[in-house]
Enzyme design. Structure first.
Site, short mmCIF file in Angstrom:
data_model
loop_
_atom_site.label_atom_id
_atom_site.label_comp_id
_atom_site.label_asym_id
_atom_site.label_seq_id
_atom_site.Cartn_x
_atom_site.Cartn_y
_atom_site.Cartn_z
N GLY A 106 -1.52 22.00 70.10
CA GLY A 106 -2.08 22.78 69.31
C GLY A 106 -1.86 21.90 68.00
N GLN A 107 -2.56 22.73 66.86
CA GLN A 107 -2.46 21.91 65.48
C GLN A 107 -1.15 21.53 64.95
OE1 GLN A 107 -4.62 23.39 62.08
NE2 GLN A 107 -4.43 25.44 62.83
N ASP A 150 4.39 26.36 80.92
CA ASP A 150 3.62 27.64 80.42
C ASP A 150 5.03 28.32 79.91
OD1 ASP A 150 2.86 30.02 80.18
OD2 ASP A 150 1.56 30.01 82.15
N ALA A 152 1.57 29.29 71.12
CA ALA A 152 1.14 30.83 70.66
C ALA A 152 -0.39 31.26 71.02
CB ALA A 152 1.28 31.03 69.25
N TYR A 201 7.43 29.91 64.90
CA TYR A 201 6.40 29.86 63.86
C TYR A 201 5.91 31.43 63.97
CZ TYR A 201 7.35 25.29 62.46
OH TYR A 201 7.81 24.08 62.12
N THR A 253 3.66 34.62 61.29
CA THR A 253 2.41 34.53 60.43
C THR A 253 2.59 35.51 59.38
OG1 THR A 253 -0.13 35.30 60.92
CG2 THR A 253 1.50 36.45 62.33
N TYR A 267 -2.93 40.96 67.00
CA TYR A 267 -2.19 39.67 66.98
C TYR A 267 -0.95 39.61 66.04
CZ TYR A 267 -1.39 34.75 64.99
OH TYR A 267 -0.62 33.88 64.54
N LYS A 300 3.13 38.95 67.21
CA LYS A 300 4.01 38.10 66.59
C LYS A 300 4.99 38.56 66.04
CE LYS A 300 3.35 34.27 65.85
NZ LYS A 300 3.58 33.14 66.67
N TRP A 347 -2.82 30.94 57.15
CA TRP A 347 -3.96 30.12 56.91
C TRP A 347 -3.70 28.50 57.24
CZ3 TRP A 347 -7.23 31.58 51.99
CH2 TRP A 347 -7.20 32.95 52.00
N1 NDP Z 1 -3.43 28.84 63.08
C1 NDP Z 1 -3.13 29.69 62.09
O1 NDP Z 1 -4.07 29.87 61.11
C2 NDP Z 1 -1.85 29.99 61.95
C3 NDP Z 1 -0.90 30.19 63.08
N2 NDP Z 1 0.56 30.61 62.64
C4 NDP Z 1 1.49 30.24 63.58
O2 NDP Z 1 1.68 28.90 63.85
C5 NDP Z 1 2.14 28.51 65.18
C6 NDP Z 1 1.14 27.43 65.59
O3 NDP Z 1 -0.25 27.76 65.39
P1 NDP Z 1 -1.46 26.40 65.62
O4 NDP Z 1 -0.80 25.36 65.86
O5 NDP Z 1 -2.31 26.97 64.80
O6 NDP Z 1 -1.86 27.15 67.11
P2 NDP Z 1 -3.05 26.56 68.10
O7 NDP Z 1 -3.58 27.53 68.49
O8 NDP Z 1 -3.46 25.10 67.40
O9 NDP Z 1 -1.94 26.03 69.28
C7 NDP Z 1 -1.28 26.81 70.10
C8 NDP Z 1 -0.74 26.22 71.30
O10 NDP Z 1 0.01 27.07 72.07
C9 NDP Z 1 -0.47 26.61 73.60
N3 NDP Z 1 -0.07 27.60 74.37
C10 NDP Z 1 -0.75 28.99 74.39
N4 NDP Z 1 -0.34 29.65 75.47
C11 NDP Z 1 0.79 28.90 75.89
C12 NDP Z 1 1.36 29.33 77.15
N5 NDP Z 1 1.38 30.00 77.80
N6 NDP Z 1 2.56 28.24 77.19
C13 NDP Z 1 2.65 26.98 76.67
N7 NDP Z 1 1.83 26.87 75.52
C14 NDP Z 1 0.74 27.77 75.26
C15 NDP Z 1 -1.86 26.28 73.27
O11 NDP Z 1 -2.14 25.42 74.45
P3 NDP Z 1 -3.59 25.31 74.85
O12 NDP Z 1 -4.43 24.36 73.67
O13 NDP Z 1 -3.48 24.58 76.16
O14 NDP Z 1 -4.40 26.62 75.07
C16 NDP Z 1 -2.06 25.48 71.98
O15 NDP Z 1 -1.60 23.99 72.34
C17 NDP Z 1 1.84 29.67 66.02
O16 NDP Z 1 3.00 30.23 66.49
C18 NDP Z 1 0.91 30.49 65.40
O17 NDP Z 1 0.84 32.08 65.65
C19 NDP Z 1 0.58 31.45 61.82
C20 NDP Z 1 -0.27 31.55 60.86
C21 NDP Z 1 -1.35 30.98 60.61
C1 TDO Z 2 -16.13 31.35 60.47
C2 TDO Z 2 -16.29 32.30 59.19
C3 TDO Z 2 -15.16 32.98 58.88
N1 TDO Z 2 -15.20 34.02 57.97
C4 TDO Z 2 -13.89 34.91 57.56
C5 TDO Z 2 -13.32 35.41 58.63
C6 TDO Z 2 -11.75 35.51 58.14
O1 TDO Z 2 -11.75 36.63 57.34
C7 TDO Z 2 -11.65 34.32 57.44
C8 TDO Z 2 -10.94 33.28 58.12
O2 TDO Z 2 -11.38 32.86 59.54
P1 TDO Z 2 -10.58 32.61 60.54
O3 TDO Z 2 -11.36 32.84 61.89
O4 TDO Z 2 -10.24 30.90 60.31
O5 TDO Z 2 -9.34 33.19 60.43
P2 TDO Z 2 -8.09 33.95 61.37
O6 TDO Z 2 -8.28 33.63 62.69
O7 TDO Z 2 -8.14 35.46 60.81
O8 TDO Z 2 -7.08 32.97 60.62
C9 TDO Z 2 -5.77 33.25 61.14
O9 TDO Z 2 -5.26 32.75 62.17
C10 TDO Z 2 -3.96 33.07 62.55
C11 TDO Z 2 -3.47 32.53 63.75
C12 TDO Z 2 -3.14 33.43 61.75
O10 TDO Z 2 -1.87 33.71 61.87
C13 TDO Z 2 -3.41 33.61 59.97
O11 TDO Z 2 -2.65 33.03 59.10
C14 TDO Z 2 -4.90 32.96 59.77
O12 TDO Z 2 -4.95 31.63 59.51
O13 TDO Z 2 -12.86 34.05 57.03
C15 TDO Z 2 -16.29 33.89 57.12
O14 TDO Z 2 -16.33 34.84 56.12
N2 TDO Z 2 -17.36 33.09 57.24
C16 TDO Z 2 -17.62 32.48 58.38
O15 TDO Z 2 -18.28 31.65 58.63
#
Ligand code: NDP
Ligand code: TDO
Length: 295
Positions: free
Chosen positions: A10-11, A39, A63, A102, A104, A134, A138, A159
């Site tokens: 993941g990121q 998993d 996640a 992590y 949210t 979601y 969390k 974000w």
């Molecule tokens: N993205 C965001 O904007 C935000 C993220 N967070 C939290 O930060 C953390 C990291 O997020 P981020 O890196 O963006 O997430 P990503 O979606 O980029 O990565 C999540 C990773 O979890 C893996 N995964 C999903 N299900 C399982 C499973 N059952 N067993 C093992 N691995 C699994 C996925 O694998 P695969 O790719 O193979 O599915 C993926 O590599 C998370 O806890 C998220 O909730 C909090 C706020 C904002």
């Molecule tokens: C693609 C797009 C999204 N949006 C809006 C939808 C939403 O309200 C906001 C952000 O869109 P996203 O789909 O990236 O956002 P979202 O999936 O809600 O992002 C969240 O991810 C999870 C995992 C978290 O934990 C949060 O912190 C947050 O980062 O922008 C637009 O207004 N125009 C667009 O073209």
């Protein structure tokens, strides 16, 4: 120090690997696991692997992060974000292993009243009330960790964006290059957390022997519209961006009007750095550019 990394593709998982590759210290051994290698919902396999590895620290970046998808695929979101995390915490407690996890901004209610009353953002101990499913899953994950009694750091971020994996900035860049016009919500306020800074600060917390719950995000308060505009400006992408209200951009899951996380607690720990969101965006875009050059 032996460190197990879950959710390595993941990121945030990828950013942790970059961090350790740059550190290249013989004192730290990182063992990354992608979802296909381990998993986290398979409790037996998880316990077996962690017992075998005898790790000092587990970093959980795994996640279910599809916010809209979680409304429909409730069982999967609950399993990955809550049940598996509670089991992981029990295993870490039995093995006396530190768990870094992590969470949210979506654990908070996110009202406009909160924006007016909490100009610095939600502090760690502010009462939670998740905005969508979601966020609920969390929050249950957090509760599972706290009640397990394991040594832990729960780091809430908002974000999340970085050069690896999928996020809002990369979606905007892709859409902005494909279309002439985009609509982006301008009534949801918060601040982006950048993966490089999140990893850096998490490491500082660990090195400083901290535990408990911390918020990590950048300085400033912006809307998604502001963020999109700044992204296009910095990347010189010519697209018209229309500001719209949440009602004009309906989504399966409700989003908060305000989800700024207060970072005073992390700032007080020596060695940490809370950066301005514009600086985080600039360095993320530079990294993307250098990746593109390398092909
Ligand atoms: N993205 C965001 O904007 C935000 C993220 N967070 C939290 O930060 C953390 C990291 O997020 P981020 O890196 O963006 O997430 P990503 O979606 O980029 O990565 C999540 C990773 O979890 C893996 N995964 C999903 N299900 C399982 C499973 N059952 N067993 C093992 N691995 C699994 C996925 O694998 P695969 O790719 O193979 O599915 C993926 O590599 C998370 O806890 C998220 O909730 C909090 C706020 C904002
Ligand atoms: C693609 C797009 C999204 N949006 C809006 C939808 C939403 O309200 C906001 C952000 O869109 P996203 O789909 O990236 O956002 P979202 O999936 O809600 O992002 C969240 O991810 C999870 C995992 C978290 O934990 C949060 O912190 C947050 O980062 O922008 C637009 O207004 N125009 C667009 O073209």
């Amino acid at each position: 120090m032996k460190i197990v990394l879950l959710g390595a593709s993941g990121q945030l998982g990828q950013e942790w690997q970059v961090f350790f590759n740059k550190q290249a210290s013989a004192d730290h051994l990182l063992l990354p696991y992608t979802s296909s290698q381990l998993d986290i919902t398979n409790e037996e396999e998880l316990a077996h692997e962690l017992e075998q590895q005898e790790a000092d620290v587990v970093i959980n970046c795994a996640a279910y992060t599809d916010v809209d998808g979680a409304e429909e695929h409730r069982d999967t979101a609950l399993k990955v974000n809550a049940e598996a995390v509670a089991s992981l915490a029990e295993i870490c407690s039995d093995l006396d292993c530190m768990l870094i996890h992590y969470s949210t901004d979506y654990v908070f209610p996110g009202s406009l009243d909160d924006r007016d009353n909490l100009p610095g953002g939600y502090p760690e101990d502010y009462p939670t009330n998740a905005i969508n499913y979601y966020g609920e899953t969390k929050l249950k994950g957090e509760e599972g960790i706290r009640s397990s009694g394991c040594r832990h750091l729960i780091v809430r971020v908002s974000w999340l964006c970085g050069a690896y994996g999928a996020n809002f900035v990369k979606t905007m860049l892709m859409l902005g290059r494909e279309r002439d016009q985009l609509q982006v919500v301008n009534d949801q306020w918060g601040s982006p957390a950048f993966t490089e800074n999140v990893v850096f600060n998490t490491w500082q917390l660990l090195e400083a022997g901290q535990s408990g719950t911390y918020h990590i995000t950048s300085k400033g308060l912006i809307t998604w519209y502001d963020f999109a505009r700044a992204t296009f400006e910095a990347a010189s992408v010519n697209v018209e961006v229309q500001p719209v209200s949440s009602d004009q951009f309906p989504t399966a899951a409700k989003r908060p009007h305000f989800s700024k996380l207060n970072t005073n607690k992390v700032k007080a720990v020596a060695g940490t750095k809370v950066i301005d969101w514009k600086l985080g965006l600039k360095s993320m875009l530079e990294e993307l550019e250098s990746q593109a050059k390398e092909g």
